[in-house]
Design an enzyme around this catalytic site. Structure first.
Site, PDB file in Angstrom:
ATOM      1  N   LYS B  78       0.747  -1.173   0.105  1.00 52.87           N
ATOM      2  CA  LYS B  78       0.043   0.213   0.151  1.00 52.87           C
ATOM      3  C   LYS B  78       0.650   1.264  -0.043  1.00 52.87           C
ATOM      4  O   LYS B  78       2.000   1.339   0.677  1.00 52.87           O
ATOM      5  CB  LYS B  78      -0.846   0.124   1.438  1.00 52.87           C
ATOM      6  N   SER B 158      -9.896   2.058   2.692  1.00 53.18           N
ATOM      7  CA  SER B 158      -8.994   2.671   1.686  1.00 53.18           C
ATOM      8  C   SER B 158      -7.866   1.707   0.893  1.00 53.18           C
ATOM      9  O   SER B 158      -7.357   2.219   0.001  1.00 53.18           O
ATOM     10  CB  SER B 158      -8.095   3.707   2.478  1.00 53.18           C
ATOM     11  N   SER B 182     -10.497   0.292   6.722  1.00 54.17           N
ATOM     12  CA  SER B 182      -9.616   0.112   5.559  1.00 54.17           C
ATOM     13  C   SER B 182      -9.082  -1.036   4.943  1.00 54.17           C
ATOM     14  O   SER B 182      -8.474  -1.106   3.823  1.00 54.17           O
ATOM     15  CB  SER B 182      -8.733   1.143   5.589  1.00 54.17           C
TER      16      SER B 182
END
Lengths: 95, 493, 484
Positions: B78, B158, B182
């Site tokens: 990420k 997210s 997330s």
């Protein structure tokens, strides 16, 4: 609580985010809606309740007083949008 | 043999150990998949040369009989994790061009464990969002489609790029971070496993901060076993993070005994929220039946303040974020938009650098902390947080884990729910309370919606009892037998 | 007591509270492992934590916590076993994170006190409101470039103690005495070097005026004054200014002002003074700081003797005057020096030599007592030579000067220069006889009643013996012989 345009402008200035006057009104409406929704918290009785400000239930750990870092100016300045003579530079400030 | 990109970490580990293929071949297969998956816009930065170099090192270790726990596993990272010398932007324009001179503790541990870096994956800007629809670098597409409908769906957020990459077989696993759901919500939307560990289990050092008291890194994988293996590699005490727990990391994989007989599993009454789709309710009931069949005892419990978790979260997280994001000021790194004065430079930089949702949350956070409002908003929210944590603590006196749905819906189409921030926030209704209380939670794919999209169930555990969470998650996984595949990449037989 | 200031319309009382920022002596910064030394090249003592890079986190320096607690104990203050670090949010070029980690609602040290030594020998207690730990900011240089401000983050993150006084101070002199006393305590404790030129001690002054007994007036804050003299000048000027404003029918505006040392005036800060809203909240990267009571007790027991206690002991044990004792205990090193000299000797003689002769030389040479030109042991030997009659007081001063110049011991100089005092009564008697014989006329005058000639005879004898004759013996023998 409804936010007015002036309050939105003040918050944006505090947060250093430029906000064109045309955006103040719609943003005020949007933020007011969110705050209105948030205010349901008022229904909860929290008298005498300690606030929980950390996710961790630990004792604060401490480091020893030893020099283990720094002395790496290139590393610190390499990503800077503007630097001169080993300093970061910004538009001149008058005190 | 199955395609190399279909393997789980556990299977790839066995294959490498048995010399059925090399780490290089595993990396090459995933690099090719990463390239094929470009239309999803999951990857922001591809690092194939680095992947191959790391794979070569893995092969050398394997040849010497010194294989590490994650040797050769090609991962997507990420974009919130700082990776030394590799562009790290937190999905934001304001960090344009930022190459950190350091490596986050968690990614560092993964490389120490032999893992291979494929690249950096997309996300909601600064991890603020539940859809990946408004990323600064373009929306991410969910590899799943509603059957007979080719409209792109959101992967959730997210950690949407992470979930999409893992679901699309463009990474064997990925790192995610979870502040209010997330990891778990996109895992549910993309039909994979996503685990948020206990706050303090994984170091936050080197992870771009969103809300410091809530942020936690975790694994996103295609099986519960993989989550156990990867979490073990990510976790551990870090003296550089004052909130990192000085606790030993158990062998999570060893906890996957499949044995949950006698465990008491709490079913929180308040999670049956108004307007919850019947299929979510039905899925939850199936989950209850599965654990009962496995010999555990479901018991109804009460988490009275559930409905107040979201509003409390939307005070606490923006407040912390408004302060955490003050450092993006155009002075030391990232974007600078010139101005006549220092303040004008700040205002121009931050107006242009932050997207609308980030700006919105910074403004809310600034407001709730400002003079005269602190007690009414921030302090109140922190007190509610205490009560929510107490609710969980009381529940865990009566049970060993909780079972809930992960999200109130399946993935929605790009463009849906865009106009109403509050409707978007409701995606996290089942996940946010877990972050507020700092507890571990896992989302396990448990079935398909009527529209043919994946749905996850969430297991929540006591603080630092990830082992039980994984064990129960493993039982759900086995019982569900989730074998559906996303539309992308097209099955190649 | 509190001096009043006479205005055109009557007397005014000046009310002063001081906020002192004291840099903690430590190797590394408060929350990072970067060095703190003064004067390094720009940005060479900066870690990615200090520069607030993404994902960087603070970890507190144990030694800095200890220094703050010791300082609190030294100020006779409450130590808070639980304190909290808050973020103070504001934007500035030399504040990299956009917030300063400080302590707002729960400081590490609570109420304490400090006793002022006043010129008349009395003392007055000034309340300490609190002491808290916080990070220093970096440094902005505005004069290096026509259109740019340069930013150096070497100082960013250095540990500071902010020590806040109650508004108990009533004059510029008291403010000066407060700062000198505080600096003395910090130096005794070794928690701050007190060096104002290098910025390790900085002072914000809150000044207001009122009619005696009236409610507090509106205050102005004078920021960042960097010497005790300037603090006193700034307060003096500011009090006068406020009195004039009010006496001319105006009202004092609450504002932040700067002291212009060149012109000796204060002026409002030019930068736009927007309403500050610091949005304090507990730093979620840190947990509450909890102290173990036994640890605090251990620090308390290990505290050095502090100036007030030392002064009291000097008065009691050495029978020194309060003033002399006060001067000697001002610095730990001068007190130590004095005690070494006084050990086994007459304390008043020792105090006199230290305060008159040694301080004189230090002043003349611009030296500190940490590096004395004559060691305490050497001065002690010199005093011994006076006491045992080897040297007269006058000769001893010459020998002391020679010791400063040559670094040689008193004994060696006496030997080398033949300065040994003549105590042989026969030799003295011989010299007296010779002089009385040569000055028969004056002897007669003396005996006729002109007694002030006695001094003349002493002078002649001393001259004849090269100043080495023991004056007491000379006096005694002369009297005897003149008496006939």
């Amino acid at each position: 609580m409804a936010l007015d345009k002036a309050t939105v402008a003040r918050i944006a200035a505090l947060a250093r985010i430029k906000l064109p006057p045309s955006e103040q009104e719609p943003l005020a409406r949007e933020l007011s809606a969110i705050l209105g929704w948030i205010e349901q918290l008022g229904e909860v009785d929290t008298a005498g309740i300690e606030p929980m400000s950390s996710g961790a239930a630990l004792r604060l750990p401490m480091r020893e007083d030893e020099i283990t870092d720094g002395d790496c100016r290139d590393k610190i300045l390499v990503n800077a949008p503007a630097a001169e003579r080993g300093f970061f530079t910004v538009p001149k400030v008058v005190e | 043999m199955a395609a190399l990109t279909d393997l789980t970490i556990a299977e790839a580990r066995d294959g490498l150990a048995a010399r059925k293929f090399s780490a290089r071949e595993l990396a090459e297969a995933h690099i090719a998949a990463m390239v094929r998956a470009r239309p999803l816009n999951a990857y922001l930065v591809e690092t194939p040369e680095r992947a191959l170099a790391m794979a070569a090192a893995s092969d050398a270790r394997i040849a010497r009989g010194e294989a590490l726990p994650m040797d050769g596993m090609p991962l997507a990272i990420k974009d919130l994790f700082c990776t030394e010398g590799v562009l790290t932007t937190a999905g934001s324009r304001i960090l344009a061009g930022f190459a950190p001179p350091y490596e986050s503790t968690v990614t560092g541990k993964l490389w120490q464990a032999g893992a291979v870096m494929l690249g950096k994956v997309n996300m909601d800007e600064f991890a603020m969002g539940s859809s990946n629809a408004t990323c600064a670098h373009g929306a991410v597409e969910n590899p799943w489609r509603r059957p007979g409908d080719n409209r792109p769906l959101v992967p959730g957020g997210s950690s949407g790029g992470s979930a999409a990459a893992v679901a699309a077989r463009a990474a064997i696993a990925a790192t995610g971070t979870d502040t209010g759901g997330s990891i778990r919500q996109p895992a549910s939307f993309c039909g994979i496993v996503g685990m948020k560990p206990t706050y303090g289990r994984c170091s936050r050092w080197g992870i771009v901060a969103f809300a410091s008291s809530l942020d936690q890194a975790g694994p996103m994988t295609r099986s519960v076993r993989d989550a156990a293996i990867m979490l073990k590699a990510m976790a551990g005490h870090d003296p550089k993070d004052s909130t990192s727990a000085p606790l030993p990391v158990p062998d999570f994989e060893a906890a996957l005994t499949g044995e949950i007989k006698g465990l008491r599993i709490g079913i929180p009454r308040e999670y049956r929220i108004e307007g919850m789709p019947a299929e979510i309710e039905a899925l939850w009931q199936r989950g209850i039946d599965w654990i009962k069949a496995a010999g555990a005892e479901p018991i109804e419990i009460s988490l009275k303040l559930t409905k107040y978790a979201l509003p409390a979260y939307y005070i606490i997280a923006p407040a912390e974020a408004s302060s955490n994001l003050a450092r993006y000021d155009g002075v030391r790194f990232g974007l600078r938009v010139p101005g006549q004065s220092l303040d004008e430079m700040y205002e121009n930089t931050r107006a242009e650098g932050f997207g609308p949702e980030v700006r919105r949350r910074i403004l809310i956070g600034t407001y709730v902390l400002s003079a005269g409002y602190y007690d009414a908003y921030y302090l109140k929210a922190q007190q509610v947080r205490t009560l929510i944590a107490r609710d969980f603590a009381a529940a865990f006196e009566r049970c060993d884990a909780l079972l809930t749905p992960t999200a109130p819906s399946a993935a929605f189409a790009l463009g849906e729910k865009q106009d109403d921030p509050i409707a978007m926030y409701l995606n996290d209704v089942f996940t946010v309370p877990v972050n507020l209380a700092g507890l571990p939670g896992i989302s396990v794919p448990a079935g398909l919606s009527a529209e043919g999209l994946p749905l996850g169930l969430q297991v929540i555990g006591r603080a630092f009892d990830e082992a039980t969470v994984l064990r129960v998650g493993g039982v759900i996984e086995s019982a569900a037998g989730f074998a559906a595949r996303p539309a992308l990449p097209p099955g190649d037989g | 007591m509190a001096a009043l200031v006479e205005g055109r319309t009557g007397a005014w009382e000046v009310v002063i509270g001081l906020e002192v920022h004291a840099q903690i002596i430590s190797r590394a910064k408060l929350f990072s492992g970067a060095a703190t030394a003064f004067g390094a090249e720009p940005n060479t003592q900066v870690s990615t934590v200090d520069a607030a890079f993404p994902g960087m986190l603070p970890v507190i320096n144990r030694h800095c916590v200890e220094q703050a607690v010791r300082t609190g104990l030294g100020l006779d203050a409450e130590i808070n076993l639980v304190s909290v670090f808050d973020r103070k949010n504001y934007f500035y070029a030399d504040l990299p994170a956009g917030y300063q980690i400080s302590q707002y609602s729960r400081p590490i040290v609570g109420k304490g006190k400090l006793s002022l030594d006043l010129p008349d020998g009395s003392s007055r207690e000034i309340g300490i409101t609190r002491l808290h730990l916080e990070q220093d900011a970096g440094k902005s240089l505005h004069d290096q470039h026509p259109t740019l401000t340069y930013v150096d983050l070497n100082r960013a993150g250095v540990a500071l103690m902010e020590i806040v006084s109650e508004p108990d101070i009533r004059s510029a002199e008291e403010a000066g005495a407060y700062l000198r006393k505080l600096r003395s305590i910090l130096r005794y404790l070794g928690t701050c070097d007190g060096n104002m030129e290098e910025g390790s001690l900085r002072c914000d002054c809150n000044v207001s005026v009122r009619r005696p007994g009236a409610a507090l007036g509106t205050r102005c804050e004078i920021k960042n004054v960097n010497s005790i003299r300037f603090v006193m000048q700034a307060i003096e000027y500011e009090a006068r200014r406020q009195i004039e404003v009010i006496e001319e029918g105006g009202t004092v505006k609450q504002e932040t002002r700067l002291f212009d040392a060149g012109r000796g005036v204060t002026r409002p800060m030019r930068s736009k003074e927007e309403a500050h809203d610091y949005r304090y909240f507990p730093d979620p990267d840190l947990l509450p700081l909890t102290l173990d009571p036994a640890w605090v007790e251990g620090l308390r027991r290990a505290l050095p003797e502090l100036p007030d206690a030392k002064k009291a002991r000097f008065i009691a044990a050495y029978k020194l005057s309060p003033n002399d004792a006060g001067v000697l205990v001002g610095e730990q090193s001068s007190a130590d020096y004095f005690e070494m000299v006084a050990k086994g000797r007459d304390p008043k003689l020792a105090a006199n030599w230290v305060m008159v002769e040694l301080y004189g030389v230090l002043n003349r040479l611009g030296l500190g007592i940490e590096r004395p030109p004559v060691s305490a042991a050497a001065l002690g030997e010199l005093i011994d030579l006076i006491v045992d009659g080897t040297l007269s007081g006058r000769l001893a001063k010459d020998v002391f000067a020679a010791m400063v110049e040559t670094g040689k011991s008193a004994a060696a100089l006496v030997e080398e220069r033949g300065l040994k005092q003549v105590t042989d009564s026969a030799a003295i008697a011989g010299a007296i006889d010779a002089i009385l014989a040569a000055e028969a006329g004056k002897v007669a005058e003396y005996r006729a009643g002109k007694e002030k000639l006695f001094g003349y005879f002493v002078g002649q004898v001393m001259k004849a013996t090269g100043g080495k004759a023991n004056p007491a013996l000379v006096n005694e023998a002369l009297r005897r012989k003149l008496a006939g």
